[in-house]
Design a protein around this motif. Structure first.
Motif, mmCIF file in Angstrom:
data_model
loop_
_atom_site.group_PDB
_atom_site.id
_atom_site.type_symbol
_atom_site.label_atom_id
_atom_site.label_comp_id
_atom_site.label_asym_id
_atom_site.label_seq_id
_atom_site.Cartn_x
_atom_site.Cartn_y
_atom_site.Cartn_z
ATOM 1 N N ALA A 1 -3.656 2.502 1.228
ATOM 2 C CA ALA A 1 -3.269 1.443 0.292
ATOM 3 C C ALA A 1 -4.117 0.196 0.478
ATOM 4 C CB ALA A 1 -1.787 1.121 0.467
ATOM 5 N N ILE A 2 -4.420 -0.137 1.718
ATOM 6 C CA ILE A 2 -5.249 -1.321 1.996
ATOM 7 C C ILE A 2 -6.660 -1.130 1.459
ATOM 8 C CG2 ILE A 2 -6.345 -2.636 3.862
ATOM 9 C CD1 ILE A 2 -3.681 -2.168 5.448
ATOM 10 N N ALA B 1 -8.234 -3.402 -1.616
ATOM 11 C CA ALA B 1 -9.479 -4.157 -1.458
ATOM 12 C C ALA B 1 -10.538 -3.697 -2.461
ATOM 13 C CB ALA B 1 -9.995 -4.021 -0.029
ATOM 14 N N ALA B 2 -10.649 -2.392 -2.641
ATOM 15 C CA ALA B 2 -11.669 -1.850 -3.542
ATOM 16 C C ALA B 2 -11.332 -2.089 -5.007
ATOM 17 C CB ALA B 2 -11.843 -0.353 -3.286
ATOM 18 N N SER B 3 -10.051 -2.265 -5.307
ATOM 19 C CA SER B 3 -9.640 -2.409 -6.706
ATOM 20 C C SER B 3 -10.153 -3.691 -7.346
ATOM 21 C CB SER B 3 -8.116 -2.352 -6.819
ATOM 22 O OG SER B 3 -7.529 -3.505 -6.242
ATOM 23 N N ALA C 1 -2.110 11.969 3.279
ATOM 24 C CA ALA C 1 -1.352 10.726 3.425
ATOM 25 C C ALA C 1 -2.198 9.511 3.040
ATOM 26 C CB ALA C 1 -0.841 10.589 4.852
ATOM 27 N N THR C 2 -3.461 9.502 3.437
ATOM 28 C CA THR C 2 -4.337 8.382 3.107
ATOM 29 C C THR C 2 -4.547 8.286 1.604
ATOM 30 O OG1 THR C 2 -5.475 8.695 5.228
ATOM 31 C CG2 THR C 2 -6.568 7.313 3.598
ATOM 32 N N LEU D 1 -0.658 5.100 -4.529
ATOM 33 C CA LEU D 1 0.388 4.097 -4.700
ATOM 34 C C LEU D 1 -0.165 2.788 -5.251
ATOM 35 C CD1 LEU D 1 2.561 4.587 -1.481
ATOM 36 C CD2 LEU D 1 3.098 5.283 -3.825
ATOM 37 N N VAL D 2 -1.414 2.484 -4.938
ATOM 38 C CA VAL D 2 -2.045 1.269 -5.461
ATOM 39 C C VAL D 2 -2.722 1.544 -6.797
ATOM 40 C CG1 VAL D 2 -3.897 -0.403 -5.035
ATOM 41 C CG2 VAL D 2 -2.357 0.240 -3.189
#
Length: 82
Positions: free
Chosen positions: A22-23, A27-29, A66-67, A73-74
């Motif tokens: 998610a992090i 950040a990439a979004s 999972a990653t 989710l983002v």
């Protein structure tokens, strides 16, 4: 009562992978569209498992899942809001 919900819990390792996915996606979004963001999350997840294979012996395909789930989710809300 605690044992009744034990099968619903995930391990701390998988929770960390979801959070890191998610992090990375968050950040990439800012720079990439959701599809490329999710691809980047997948690449990071695979590279992390390659690193684990090279320096540890605990490689788990479910860590990649999972990653990527954390990335989804983002990315999913971003994709739907476009």
């Amino acid at each position: 009562m605690k044992d009744m919900f034990k099968h619903l819990l995930i391990s701390q390792d998988k929770a960390n992978h979801i959070a890191y996915g998610a992090i990375v996606a968050f950040a990439a979004s800012f720079a990439l569209p959701p599809s490329y963001t999710l691809l980047l999350v997948l690449i990071v997840a695979v590279l992390k498992e390659v690193y684990d294979k090279m320096y540890n012996t605990s490689v788990d395909i479910y860590d990649i899942v999972a990653t990527v789930f954390g990335g989804i989710l983002v990315c999913l809300p971003l994709y739907l809001l476009k």
